[in-house]
Write a protein that holds these residues in place. Structure first.
Motif, PDB file in Angstrom:
ATOM      1  N   LEU A   1     -33.836  28.502   2.561  1.00  0.00           N
ATOM      2  CA  LEU A   1     -32.745  27.783   1.904  1.00  0.00           C
ATOM      3  C   LEU A   1     -32.374  26.523   2.680  1.00  0.00           C
ATOM      4  CD1 LEU A   1     -30.390  30.716   0.818  1.00  0.00           C
ATOM      5  CD2 LEU A   1     -31.772  29.261  -0.657  1.00  0.00           C
ATOM      6  N   THR A   2     -32.340  26.655   4.009  1.00  0.00           N
ATOM      7  CA  THR A   2     -32.031  25.482   4.835  1.00  0.00           C
ATOM      8  C   THR A   2     -33.090  24.399   4.667  1.00  0.00           C
ATOM      9  OG1 THR A   2     -31.012  26.966   6.450  1.00  0.00           O
ATOM     10  CG2 THR A   2     -31.510  24.744   7.182  1.00  0.00           C
ATOM     11  N   LEU A   3     -34.346  24.819   4.576  1.00  0.00           N
ATOM     12  CA  LEU A   3     -35.439  23.866   4.406  1.00  0.00           C
ATOM     13  C   LEU A   3     -35.345  23.135   3.080  1.00  0.00           C
ATOM     14  CD1 LEU A   3     -38.156  22.861   5.640  1.00  0.00           C
ATOM     15  CD2 LEU A   3     -39.291  24.700   4.360  1.00  0.00           C
ATOM     16  N   GLY A   4     -34.887  23.838   2.052  1.00  0.00           N
ATOM     17  CA  GLY A   4     -34.892  23.237   0.718  1.00  0.00           C
ATOM     18  C   GLY A   4     -33.594  22.593   0.295  1.00  0.00           C
ATOM     19  N   ILE A   5     -32.535  22.705   1.140  1.00  0.00           N
ATOM     20  CA  ILE A   5     -31.223  22.233   0.678  1.00  0.00           C
ATOM     21  C   ILE A   5     -31.212  20.724   0.443  1.00  0.00           C
ATOM     22  CG2 ILE A   5     -30.225  21.853   2.981  1.00  0.00           C
ATOM     23  CD1 ILE A   5     -27.645  23.143   1.828  1.00  0.00           C
ATOM     24  N   GLY A   6     -31.971  19.993   1.249  1.00  0.00           N
ATOM     25  CA  GLY A   6     -32.019  18.547   1.039  1.00  0.00           C
ATOM     26  C   GLY A   6     -32.757  18.168  -0.226  1.00  0.00           C
ATOM     27  N   MET A   7     -33.699  19.025  -0.648  1.00  0.00           N
ATOM     28  CA  MET A   7     -34.480  18.729  -1.850  1.00  0.00           C
ATOM     29  C   MET A   7     -33.771  19.156  -3.122  1.00  0.00           C
ATOM     30  SD  MET A   7     -38.341  19.686  -0.583  1.00  0.00           S
ATOM     31  CE  MET A   7     -37.934  21.313   0.074  1.00  0.00           C
ATOM     32  N   LEU A   8     -32.706  19.952  -2.988  1.00  0.00           N
ATOM     33  CA  LEU A   8     -32.028  20.451  -4.187  1.00  0.00           C
ATOM     34  C   LEU A   8     -31.366  19.334  -4.988  1.00  0.00           C
ATOM     35  CD1 LEU A   8     -30.319  23.728  -2.851  1.00  0.00           C
ATOM     36  CD2 LEU A   8     -32.539  23.455  -3.955  1.00  0.00           C
ATOM     37  N   VAL A   9     -30.941  18.273  -4.291  1.00  0.00           N
ATOM     38  CA  VAL A   9     -30.213  17.193  -4.986  1.00  0.00           C
ATOM     39  C   VAL A   9     -31.133  16.084  -5.479  1.00  0.00           C
ATOM     40  CG1 VAL A   9     -28.092  17.647  -3.711  1.00  0.00           C
ATOM     41  CG2 VAL A   9     -29.765  16.056  -2.768  1.00  0.00           C
ATOM     42  N   ASP A  10     -32.417  16.131  -5.125  1.00  0.00           N
ATOM     43  CA  ASP A  10     -33.330  15.049  -5.510  1.00  0.00           C
ATOM     44  C   ASP A  10     -33.391  14.880  -7.019  1.00  0.00           C
ATOM     45  OD1 ASP A  10     -33.765  14.785  -2.849  1.00  0.00           O
ATOM     46  OD2 ASP A  10     -35.795  15.626  -2.840  1.00  0.00           O
ATOM     47  N   SER A  11     -33.607  15.971  -7.725  1.00  0.00           N
ATOM     48  CA  SER A  11     -33.742  15.899  -9.188  1.00  0.00           C
ATOM     49  C   SER A  11     -32.452  15.409  -9.826  1.00  0.00           C
ATOM     50  CB  SER A  11     -34.104  17.286  -9.738  1.00  0.00           C
ATOM     51  OG  SER A  11     -35.316  17.751  -9.180  1.00  0.00           O
TER      52      SER A  11
END
Length: 481
Positions: free
Chosen positions: A390-400
């Motif tokens: 989750l920590t790894l992906g949290i920055g990518m969650l807002v990209d879309s």
């Protein structure tokens, strides 16, 4: 397809809002029910069959025990390799299976084949050993406060052990150290020889005089009675008065040819705490129990258990696995919160507007809570690997969401209404956003199919990254418009 989904979300705003609230609610419930562990469940596909054969040389053990065991278990399905180690008085046969094999069923199959195996009478029953890190004790306690090691061991077994094993989630409490009591019979060889009695006869009489066995059943026309043969020793004096010579001869009591007394078993291990000898109590949890929850229950019990102990005795916690789990989980959770906060601050710095920042920021909690729902349904525990995902992906969650909101904003500035701008803008970039998310998922998701320790260790991380990214994609094309 994307246009129809976006159009439905724009026209049915209340429905989308209610679904989002439902995801938040179910995510909260799923999060509260997730198992809390330090690492994912790691299972090694190997079993070891250990057999004791007292007073025998390695060659004899190999011929009479090791080879028959290998032949019996060598036909199991999924068996990749079998090797054995034979030493004096002991045989160990190790079986290696395919990764992903059902070890519970294989353990049962091995035991069934061993039950049908005929070994020398002097051997002990074969024991099937399975290494599983989850089977390590979650807590280790030390009982101290007395120089009488027999008393210390007795209190640990009769009071502390029985109290702990009644707690929810506790599978067993194993006692180590101290002096374990036993009744010793020391024969006088001279007296036995003068009476013509052999030690084997004494041993046989003792074994057959202390029994508790089923004796079948008695049936009548109306009922059935179960019969048991009960003849167990109740006291030391009863053992001393036991007649050991054959019937028809003058009775000879065991006390006439032997000394019968309470004593201690030969000690194989000694436990000390700060240089003081103690009794260790290892606590094991049930297979599906939450380590932290069980540790909390035990900690609560340790508040009142010492009050029931003899004066001067106390219980010290030597090792508590839940402390490491809490510390590790809290550190990863803090990193997750800090990462989310920094992502929102970066958005605010570049967008220079509070409203779009808040809209995009909603993607993070909704996506994470949706991930918790899927983790609960797929039995993924909350551990440092899943939280790391989750920590790894949290920055990518807002990209879309950023791309979608920017496209909507551009359409509205061009003169389109809010509804039309939301539909047209999201449709315009929807394909690109979906492709971007799916390419990232295509990198992480195949880790699930990796075999071995690496696959078991990183599976939870790959799943959480995949779940959160897919959830963020759904939020970007439904909630954001």
């Amino acid at each position: 397809m994307i246009r129809s989904v976006v159009a439905f979300a724009v026209r049915r705003r209340v429905t989308v809002l209610m679904v989002a609230l439902a995801v938040i609610a179910f995510g909260g419930v799923g999060f509260s029910r997730l198992t809390l562990d330090l690492l994912p469940d790691i299972s090694y596909p190997s079993l070891t069959v250990q057999t004791e054969f007292p007073d025998t040389a390695p060659g004899e053990v190999e011929n009479l025990v090791t080879r028959p065991v290998e032949e019996a278990v060598g036909v199991l399905r999924g068996l990749q390799d079998i090797h054995s180690v034979t030493r004096a008085e002991r045989s160990e046969v190790t079986l290696q299976f395919d990764w992903g094999a059902d070890m519970d069923n294989l353990s049962m199959e091995v035991r069934e084949k061993l039950d049908r195996l005929t070994l020398p009478d002097e051997t002990t029953d074969p024991v099937v050993l399975r290494y599983d890190p989850a089977l390590d004790p979650i807590m280790r306690l030390a009982l101290t406060g007395s120089d009488d090691m027999q008393l210390l061991r007795r209190v640990a077994e009769k009071d502390v052990k029985e109290e702990l094993e009644t707690l929810d989630g506790v599978a067993a409490a194993v006692i180590k150290g101290g002096e374990e009591e036993e009744i010793q019979v020391e024969l006088d060889q001279g007296k036995l020889a003068s009476l013509g009695i052999t030690p084997e006869q004494v041993s046989e009489v003792l074994a057959t005089s202390n029994i508790n066995r089923p004796g079948g059943s008695l049936e009548s026309t109306e009922s059935q009675y179960l019969v048991r043969t009960l003849n167990e020793f109740d006291s030391l004096q009863e053992i001393q008065e036991l007649a050991i010579n054959p019937m028809g001869r003058a009775p000879v009591r065991l006390a006439d040819v032997a000394t019968v007394r309470w004593a201690s078993k030969d000690r194989e291990e000694i436990t000390r705490v700060n240089g003081t000898e103690s009794v260790e109590i290892a606590i094991y949890k049930e297979g599906d129990a939450n380590t932290v929850a069980v540790a909390d229950v035990v900690a609560e019990a340790l508040v009142f258990i010492p009050e029931e102990l003899p004066e001067g005795m106390e219980i010290t916690v030597l090792f508590d696995q839940s402390r490491f789990i809490r510390t590790s989980i809290e550190e990863v959770r803090n990193a997750l919160l800090i990462g989310g906060a920094l992502a929102i601050l970066v958005l605010l710095a570049f967008l220079r507007s509070v409203r779009p920042t808040v809209v995009i920021a909603t993607t993070i909690p909704i996506s994470i809570l949706a991930t918790f729902v899927l983790m609960y349904r797929l039995d993924v525990s909350l551990n440092i690997m899943s939280l790391g995902g989750l920590t790894l992906g949290i920055g990518m969650l807002v990209d879309s969401s950023i791309v979608v909101l920017e496209a909507i904003h551009r359409r509205v500035q061009a003169g389109a209404s809010l509804a039309a701008g939301a539909i047209e803008g999201t449709t315009e970039v929807g394909g690109a956003v979906a492709a971007s998310v799916l390419t990232t998922v295509a990198v992480f998701f195949p880790i699930v199919f990796v075999e071995g320790i690496a696959g078991q260790l990183f599976r939870d991380q790959a799943l959480t990254v995949t779940f959160s990214l897919l959830a963020s994609l759904v939020v970007a094309v439904t909630v954001i418009p």
